[in-house]
Motif scaffolding. Structure first.
Motif, PDB file in Angstrom:
ATOM      1  N   ASP A 252      18.813   4.925  23.459  1.00  0.00           N
ATOM      2  CA  ASP A 252      18.477   4.332  23.763  1.00  0.00           C
ATOM      3  C   ASP A 252      17.293   2.767  22.848  1.00  0.00           C
ATOM      4  O   ASP A 252      16.939   2.936  22.245  1.00  0.00           O
ATOM      5  N   ARG A 253      18.636   2.417  21.952  1.00  0.00           N
ATOM      6  CA  ARG A 253      18.425   1.820  20.820  1.00  0.00           C
ATOM      7  C   ARG A 253      19.479   0.564  21.009  1.00  0.00           C
ATOM      8  O   ARG A 253      19.840   0.274  20.337  1.00  0.00           O
ATOM      9  N   GLY A 254      19.429  -0.118  22.516  1.00  0.00           N
ATOM     10  CA  GLY A 254      20.824  -1.289  22.230  1.00  0.00           C
ATOM     11  C   GLY A 254      19.838  -2.407  21.231  1.00  0.00           C
ATOM     12  O   GLY A 254      20.750  -3.674  21.487  1.00  0.00           O
ATOM     13  N   ASN A 255      18.377  -2.365  21.216  1.00  0.00           N
ATOM     14  CA  ASN A 255      17.770  -3.670  20.890  1.00  0.00           C
ATOM     15  C   ASN A 255      18.785  -3.582  19.359  1.00  0.00           C
ATOM     16  O   ASN A 255      19.428  -4.693  18.649  1.00  0.00           O
ATOM     17  N   TYR A 256      19.090  -2.817  18.746  1.00  0.00           N
ATOM     18  CA  TYR A 256      19.710  -2.510  17.397  1.00  0.00           C
ATOM     19  C   TYR A 256      21.315  -2.889  18.005  1.00  0.00           C
ATOM     20  O   TYR A 256      22.026  -3.599  17.354  1.00  0.00           O
ATOM     21  N   SER A 257      22.078  -2.600  18.568  1.00  0.00           N
ATOM     22  CA  SER A 257      23.274  -2.440  18.769  1.00  0.00           C
ATOM     23  C   SER A 257      23.684  -4.293  19.231  1.00  0.00           C
ATOM     24  O   SER A 257      24.092  -5.309  19.016  1.00  0.00           O
ATOM     25  N   ALA A 258      22.592  -5.022  19.793  1.00  0.00           N
ATOM     26  CA  ALA A 258      22.523  -6.790  20.627  1.00  0.00           C
ATOM     27  C   ALA A 258      22.428  -7.067  18.824  1.00  0.00           C
ATOM     28  O   ALA A 258      22.779  -7.846  19.154  1.00  0.00           O
ATOM     29  N   LEU A 259      21.288  -6.704  18.159  1.00  0.00           N
ATOM     30  CA  LEU A 259      21.394  -7.288  17.218  1.00  0.00           C
ATOM     31  C   LEU A 259      22.743  -7.487  16.022  1.00  0.00           C
ATOM     32  O   LEU A 259      23.338  -8.007  15.706  1.00  0.00           O
ATOM     33  N   ILE A 260      23.660  -6.287  15.923  1.00  0.00           N
ATOM     34  CA  ILE A 260      24.763  -5.985  15.557  1.00  0.00           C
ATOM     35  C   ILE A 260      25.847  -7.207  15.702  1.00  0.00           C
ATOM     36  O   ILE A 260      26.302  -7.620  14.804  1.00  0.00           O
ATOM     37  N   VAL A 261      25.460  -7.044  17.569  1.00  0.00           N
ATOM     38  CA  VAL A 261      26.957  -7.853  18.316  1.00  0.00           C
ATOM     39  C   VAL A 261      26.343  -9.146  17.375  1.00  0.00           C
ATOM     40  O   VAL A 261      27.508  -9.961  17.174  1.00  0.00           O
ATOM     41  N   ALA A 262      25.308  -9.440  17.436  1.00  0.00           N
ATOM     42  CA  ALA A 262      24.704 -11.471  17.555  1.00  0.00           C
ATOM     43  C   ALA A 262      25.352 -11.848  15.343  1.00  0.00           C
ATOM     44  O   ALA A 262      25.756 -12.520  15.903  1.00  0.00           O
ATOM     45  N   GLY A 263      25.329 -10.250  14.997  1.00  0.00           N
ATOM     46  CA  GLY A 263      25.180 -10.979  13.243  1.00  0.00           C
ATOM     47  C   GLY A 263      26.455 -10.738  13.857  1.00  0.00           C
ATOM     48  O   GLY A 263      27.169 -11.546  12.747  1.00  0.00           O
TER      49      GLY A 263
ATOM     50  N   ASN B 269      26.898 -17.382  25.618  1.00  0.00           N
ATOM     51  CA  ASN B 269      25.676 -17.838  26.405  1.00  0.00           C
ATOM     52  C   ASN B 269      25.056 -16.308  27.257  1.00  0.00           C
ATOM     53  O   ASN B 269      23.989 -16.332  27.328  1.00  0.00           O
ATOM     54  N   ASP B 270      26.293 -15.555  26.718  1.00  0.00           N
ATOM     55  CA  ASP B 270      26.429 -13.955  27.107  1.00  0.00           C
ATOM     56  C   ASP B 270      25.991 -13.174  26.131  1.00  0.00           C
ATOM     57  O   ASP B 270      24.591 -12.412  27.252  1.00  0.00           O
ATOM     58  N   LEU B 271      25.795 -13.782  25.200  1.00  0.00           N
ATOM     59  CA  LEU B 271      24.750 -12.735  24.363  1.00  0.00           C
ATOM     60  C   LEU B 271      23.722 -13.572  24.435  1.00  0.00           C
ATOM     61  O   LEU B 271      22.910 -12.312  23.747  1.00  0.00           O
ATOM     62  N   MET B 272      23.006 -14.632  24.131  1.00  0.00           N
ATOM     63  CA  MET B 272      22.429 -14.890  23.921  1.00  0.00           C
ATOM     64  C   MET B 272      21.136 -14.357  25.245  1.00  0.00           C
ATOM     65  O   MET B 272      19.768 -13.686  25.907  1.00  0.00           O
ATOM     66  N   LEU B 273      22.045 -13.567  26.384  1.00  0.00           N
ATOM     67  CA  LEU B 273      21.667 -13.198  27.936  1.00  0.00           C
ATOM     68  C   LEU B 273      20.914 -11.974  27.646  1.00  0.00           C
ATOM     69  O   LEU B 273      19.726 -11.408  27.654  1.00  0.00           O
TER      70      LEU B 273
ATOM     71  N   ASP C 102      13.039 -10.271  23.944  1.00  0.00           N
ATOM     72  CA  ASP C 102      12.658 -11.224  23.095  1.00  0.00           C
ATOM     73  C   ASP C 102      10.856 -10.799  22.858  1.00  0.00           C
ATOM     74  O   ASP C 102      10.600 -11.672  22.255  1.00  0.00           O
ATOM     75  N   ASN C 103      10.428 -10.402  23.866  1.00  0.00           N
ATOM     76  CA  ASN C 103       8.717  -9.855  23.582  1.00  0.00           C
ATOM     77  C   ASN C 103       8.513 -10.022  22.149  1.00  0.00           C
ATOM     78  O   ASN C 103       7.746  -9.439  21.460  1.00  0.00           O
ATOM     79  N   ASN C 104       9.523  -9.707  21.278  1.00  0.00           N
ATOM     80  CA  ASN C 104       9.747  -8.502  19.452  1.00  0.00           C
ATOM     81  C   ASN C 104       9.732  -9.940  18.511  1.00  0.00           C
ATOM     82  O   ASN C 104      10.929 -10.749  19.076  1.00  0.00           O
ATOM     83  N   ASN C 105       9.070  -9.722  18.380  1.00  0.00           N
ATOM     84  CA  ASN C 105       8.543 -11.203  17.106  1.00  0.00           C
ATOM     85  C   ASN C 105      10.372 -11.565  16.389  1.00  0.00           C
ATOM     86  O   ASN C 105      10.866 -12.924  16.341  1.00  0.00           O
ATOM     87  N   PHE C 106      10.805 -11.012  16.259  1.00  0.00           N
ATOM     88  CA  PHE C 106      12.299 -10.409  14.975  1.00  0.00           C
ATOM     89  C   PHE C 106      13.294 -11.182  15.971  1.00  0.00           C
ATOM     90  O   PHE C 106      14.213 -12.344  15.352  1.00  0.00           O
ATOM     91  N   PHE C 107      13.290 -10.840  17.435  1.00  0.00           N
ATOM     92  CA  PHE C 107      14.185 -11.078  18.642  1.00  0.00           C
ATOM     93  C   PHE C 107      14.256 -12.180  18.406  1.00  0.00           C
ATOM     94  O   PHE C 107      14.433 -13.420  18.632  1.00  0.00           O
ATOM     95  N   HIS C 108      13.453 -12.689  18.675  1.00  0.00           N
ATOM     96  CA  HIS C 108      12.704 -13.977  19.098  1.00  0.00           C
ATOM     97  C   HIS C 108      13.072 -15.366  18.186  1.00  0.00           C
ATOM     98  O   HIS C 108      13.350 -16.337  18.727  1.00  0.00           O
ATOM     99  N   GLY C 109      12.705 -14.739  17.100  1.00  0.00           N
ATOM    100  CA  GLY C 109      13.312 -16.019  15.463  1.00  0.00           C
ATOM    101  C   GLY C 109      14.894 -15.477  16.018  1.00  0.00           C
ATOM    102  O   GLY C 109      14.905 -17.300  15.561  1.00  0.00           O
TER     103      GLY C 109
END
Lengths: 144, 305
Positions: B171-182, B215-219, B225-232
């Motif tokens: 349940d830490r997919g948010n961290y995984s998403a940021l690693i992929v984004a980076g 496009n897929d990464l942004m999805l 998106d409700n988190n400030n960091f992700f929003h930024g």
């Protein structure tokens, strides 16, 4: 009798460890050796149960990004303790692009290449022939 | 004594059966699509869940090398920036960025730089409690040895895959998403910098087709998106998306073929994507990618939260 037990215990422990390892890190390590000369990208470890009667075979599905111009290699390593062969299918937008199972010759290839000419998200389906239970590692690598 | 013997046999049989049954927690876990008995689908919702290989730390670097572009030390992210990463999300994004740099270093066999990057990666990974998946001792040994570059690349990529899997399963997919984004952003930055120095048609096409993957990464990122960091982060990525959206992609139909040669089966996808990207569009993408990447790597706590 005591001697027999002391002899049997280590044998049982060894056998138990060995049968477990066949479908775990050992299988992964074995598969890594097979991809020599290519660049490792991903692996898919799939353990599936036998298909229930009159039901479709269990399938593991993954979504994956492939890039145009890249030459990928799929290397499949199955658990030697199980009499099952892994079938890999590549789909894009519900359309079958290819598989390591060639119906005409009834042959399943343990490795195959995929030359991608269209960047996008693809689906990889992994199942076992005749719906048997199975355990395998499929390694995806980049051919230079 | 006989009873003990029979007892041991039974214990062995039970433990063997247990190990051969479906293991949902070990390495060979059954994918969600099987466990949940969900129908297989290819909808957009499915894509937002998990996409493998969306930003491979070595794939973009391999493409750059294949295009005969020279290695550039100056394009790597300065490891000192990591000192400013205070939150877990910043560290996760940094992990992806430095991971892509490590892939670039490995692909070009620049082993003298490996140690600096694996040290910073290990430190960031430890801080977000995934350091256990990073085999630092072996990587250090291989880096100092500077011979086993294949093993070095394999262990680095495999460690990242394990981190990604662990985060998603816990349940830490948010961290995984940021690693992929980076990793995606740094791969994009490295390739755009090559173009900036010297035009290259092959890499220009690779940059243009990132429109599809972004496009897929942004999805995926939009899920948080409700988190400030992700929003930024999303706001920054939107700047690149706006430029990439101007790239036109057309397709030429074709039937896939399967050919066996020397015992090897080769599947060729004959449907082709064609990238139409004008010089000015490319220049704009290069400029905005540089801006966004530098904004995000030099980020400080106060700037985004």
């Amino acid at each position: 009798m005591k001697k027999l037990i002391f002899l049997i215990i280590p044998v049982l422990i060894f056998l138990n460890y060995n049968t477990t390892a066949q479908c775990n890190s050992q299988l992964h390590d074995k598969c890594y050796v097979e991809i020599k000369g290519t660049t490792y990208l991903k692996d898919f470890k799939v353990r599936l149960q036998t298909a229930e009667k009159n039901k479709k075979s269990p399938i593991a599905k993954y979504s994956i990004a492939f890039s145009k111009g890249n030459h990928y290699r799929f290397t499949v390593c199955c658990d030697v303790n199980k009499d099952s062969e892994a079938i890999i299918q590549i789909y894009q937008s519900n359309r079958l692009i290819g598989s390591n199972f060639v119906k005409g010759s009834d042959k399943i290839y343990s490795a195959f290449d995929f030359v991608c000419n269209k960047t996008g998200i693809y689906s990889i389906m992994i199942s076992y022939r005749d719906g048997k239970d199975g355990c395998s590692v499929t390694m995806l690598s980049l051919v230079q | 004594m006989k009873n003990i013997f029979y007892f041991l046999i039974i214990v062995f049989i039970i433990s063997s059966c247990k190990n051969n049954s479906v293991d949902t927690e070990g390495d060979f876990s059954v994918p969600d699509s099987v466990l949940n008995k969900k129908p297989l689908d290819f909808t957009e919702e499915a894509l937002t869940e998990v996409i493998e290989n969306l930003a491979s730390p070595v794939e973009m670097a391999s493409i750059i090398k294949k295009a005969n572009a020279e290695f550039s030390r100056k394009n790597l992210c300065n490891t000192e920036f990591a000192d400013n990463y205070n939150s877990g999300f910043q560290k996760a994004l940094g992990l992806g960025i430095f991971g892509a740099d490590l892939g670039y270093i490995n692909v070009y066999n620049k082993t003298s730089l490996v140690l600096e990057y694996i040290m910073i990666i290990k430190s960031l990974a430890d801080d977000i409690k995934v350091g256990q998946f990073f085999d630092f001792a072996t990587l250090k040994k291989l880096a100092l040895n500077s011979e086993n570059i294949d093993s070095l690349t394999y262990i680095s990529v495999h460690s990242f895959n394990n981190i990604d899997k662990f985060l998603r399963e816990n349940d830490r997919g948010n961290y995984s998403a940021l690693i992929v984004a980076g990793a995606w952003l740094e791969g994009m930055f490295l390739s755009t910098q090559i173009i900036k120095d010297k035009p290259n048609k092959e890499i220009a096409e690779k940059i243009g087709e990132q429109k599809l993957l972004l496009n897929d990464l942004m999805l995926i990122l939009k899920n948080y998106d409700n988190n400030n960091f992700f929003h930024g982060v999303l706001a920054e990525f939107t700047k690149i998306k706006d430029e990439l959206d101007k790239v036109k992609i057309t397709y030429e139909k074709g039937e896939p073929t399967s050919v066996e040669q020397d015992g090897m089966l080769t599947i060729v996808q004959n449907e082709t994507s064609i990238i139409h990207i004008r010089d000015q569009q490319l220049k704009d993408i290069v400029a905005i990618t540089e801006e966004v990447r530098n904004n995000l790597v030099e980020i400080t706590e106060n700037e985004i939260q």
